[in-house]
Write a protein that holds these residues in place. Structure first.
Motif, mmCIF file in Angstrom:
data_model
loop_
_atom_site.group_PDB
_atom_site.id
_atom_site.type_symbol
_atom_site.label_atom_id
_atom_site.label_comp_id
_atom_site.label_asym_id
_atom_site.label_seq_id
_atom_site.Cartn_x
_atom_site.Cartn_y
_atom_site.Cartn_z
ATOM 1 N N VAL A 135 32.053 53.619 60.728
ATOM 2 C CA VAL A 135 32.557 54.864 61.207
ATOM 3 C C VAL A 135 32.169 55.575 61.342
ATOM 4 N N ARG A 136 30.724 55.583 60.663
ATOM 5 C CA ARG A 136 30.322 56.835 61.013
ATOM 6 C C ARG A 136 29.146 56.757 62.727
ATOM 7 N N ALA A 137 29.083 55.788 62.282
ATOM 8 C CA ALA A 137 28.076 55.538 63.936
ATOM 9 C C ALA A 137 29.881 56.092 65.037
ATOM 10 N N LEU A 138 30.993 56.116 64.701
ATOM 11 C CA LEU A 138 31.389 56.752 66.190
ATOM 12 C C LEU A 138 31.563 58.027 66.025
ATOM 13 N N GLY A 139 30.982 58.801 64.605
ATOM 14 C CA GLY A 139 30.850 60.100 64.668
ATOM 15 C C GLY A 139 32.224 60.535 63.866
ATOM 16 N N ARG A 140 32.335 60.153 62.758
ATOM 17 C CA ARG A 140 33.831 60.372 62.658
ATOM 18 C C ARG A 140 32.994 60.200 60.475
ATOM 19 N N GLU A 141 33.555 61.097 60.320
ATOM 20 C CA GLU A 141 32.751 60.505 58.149
ATOM 21 C C GLU A 141 33.835 59.479 57.687
ATOM 22 N N ALA A 142 33.449 59.244 56.826
ATOM 23 C CA ALA A 142 34.319 57.512 56.187
ATOM 24 C C ALA A 142 32.875 58.238 54.246
ATOM 25 N N GLU A 143 34.039 57.644 53.545
ATOM 26 C CA GLU A 143 33.874 57.516 52.568
ATOM 27 C C GLU A 143 34.660 56.172 51.684
ATOM 28 N N ILE A 144 33.633 55.547 50.973
ATOM 29 C CA ILE A 144 34.223 54.308 50.175
ATOM 30 C C ILE A 144 35.060 55.321 48.792
ATOM 31 N N VAL A 145 36.110 54.342 49.309
ATOM 32 C CA VAL A 145 37.247 54.774 47.476
ATOM 33 C C VAL A 145 37.505 53.715 47.192
ATOM 34 N N SER A 146 36.767 53.271 45.670
ATOM 35 C CA SER A 146 37.194 51.344 45.307
ATOM 36 C C SER A 146 38.104 51.446 45.053
ATOM 37 N N ALA A 147 39.072 51.316 44.472
ATOM 38 C CA ALA A 147 39.899 50.389 43.299
ATOM 39 C C ALA A 147 40.669 48.884 43.597
ATOM 40 N N LEU B 257 44.525 47.171 44.131
ATOM 41 C CA LEU B 257 45.675 47.452 44.399
ATOM 42 C C LEU B 257 45.968 46.580 44.301
ATOM 43 N N SER B 258 46.187 45.970 42.894
ATOM 44 C CA SER B 258 47.227 44.974 43.170
ATOM 45 C C SER B 258 48.258 45.400 41.975
ATOM 46 N N SER B 259 47.841 46.694 41.468
ATOM 47 C CA SER B 259 49.016 47.682 41.005
ATOM 48 C C SER B 259 48.661 48.670 41.429
ATOM 49 N N ILE B 260 49.688 49.515 41.166
ATOM 50 C CA ILE B 260 50.316 50.978 41.601
ATOM 51 C C ILE B 260 49.910 52.350 40.657
ATOM 52 N N GLU B 261 48.936 51.176 39.304
ATOM 53 C CA GLU B 261 48.177 51.783 38.806
ATOM 54 C C GLU B 261 46.625 53.435 39.461
ATOM 55 N N PRO B 262 46.128 52.591 40.243
ATOM 56 C CA PRO B 262 45.285 53.412 40.947
ATOM 57 C C PRO B 262 45.714 54.624 42.063
ATOM 58 N N VAL B 263 46.976 54.604 42.380
ATOM 59 C CA VAL B 263 47.249 55.127 43.374
ATOM 60 C C VAL B 263 46.707 56.715 43.604
ATOM 61 N N GLN B 264 47.478 57.387 42.517
ATOM 62 C CA GLN B 264 47.192 59.091 42.787
ATOM 63 C C GLN B 264 45.589 59.455 43.022
ATOM 64 N N ARG B 265 45.241 58.350 41.667
ATOM 65 C CA ARG B 265 42.960 58.145 42.186
ATOM 66 C C ARG B 265 42.629 58.024 42.963
ATOM 67 N N VAL B 266 42.879 57.291 43.542
ATOM 68 C CA VAL B 266 42.601 56.845 45.498
ATOM 69 C C VAL B 266 43.076 58.136 46.534
ATOM 70 N N VAL B 267 44.406 58.701 46.119
ATOM 71 C CA VAL B 267 44.417 60.256 47.370
ATOM 72 C C VAL B 267 44.062 61.472 46.856
ATOM 73 N N ALA C 179 39.211 65.144 47.652
ATOM 74 C CA ALA C 179 37.931 65.201 46.971
ATOM 75 C C ALA C 179 36.966 64.932 48.350
ATOM 76 N N LYS C 180 36.669 63.436 48.539
ATOM 77 C CA LYS C 180 35.182 63.334 49.022
ATOM 78 C C LYS C 180 35.717 64.328 50.762
ATOM 79 N N LEU C 181 36.863 64.600 51.291
ATOM 80 C CA LEU C 181 37.379 64.436 52.884
ATOM 81 C C LEU C 181 37.720 66.065 53.141
ATOM 82 N N GLY C 182 38.115 66.152 52.487
ATOM 83 C CA GLY C 182 39.124 67.094 52.238
ATOM 84 C C GLY C 182 40.709 67.825 52.694
ATOM 85 N N GLY C 183 40.868 66.333 52.365
ATOM 86 C CA GLY C 183 42.680 66.457 52.344
ATOM 87 C C GLY C 183 42.973 65.319 53.569
ATOM 88 N N LEU C 184 44.458 64.764 52.969
ATOM 89 C CA LEU C 184 44.549 63.382 53.630
ATOM 90 C C LEU C 184 46.283 64.258 54.376
#
Length: 87
Positions: free
Chosen positions: A51-63, A65-75, A80-85
């Motif tokens: 993705v970065r080689a294409l000139g775009r920003e990219a970040e890893i978010v580890s989670a 997702l076999s449950s919905i518990e981490p969804v809000q943290r992922v958002v 926080a990392k990319l400035g929006g969603l």
């Protein structure tokens, strides 16, 4: 790569971005101009590099997702990392 979609300035979460369909989706969105939060249990390092080689920003978010518990943290972490969603 020419595309009919213009996603410039958009941020997308892509789950399962490490391999296969998830990686292809992440790269297609990035080719259309989106920055990518690559989400999964396994860090999507190769996808982020491509993705970065294409000139775009990219970040890893580890989670697990076999449950919905981490969804809000992922958002929250994506914003926080990319400035929006958007996608």
């Amino acid at each position: 790569m020419s595309t009919i979609f213009d996603l410039g300035g958009k941020v997308a979460i892509v789950t399962g971005a490490n391999t296969g369909i998830g990686q292809a989706i992440a790269l297609s969105l990035a080719a259309a101009g989106a920055d990518i939060a690559a989400v999964g249990r396994t860090p999507a390092e190769e996808t982020v590099e491509k993705v970065r080689a294409l000139g775009r920003e990219a970040e890893i978010v580890s989670a697990d997702l076999s449950s919905i518990e981490p969804v809000q943290r992922v958002v929250d972490e994506t914003i926080a990392k990319l400035g929006g969603l958007d996608i």
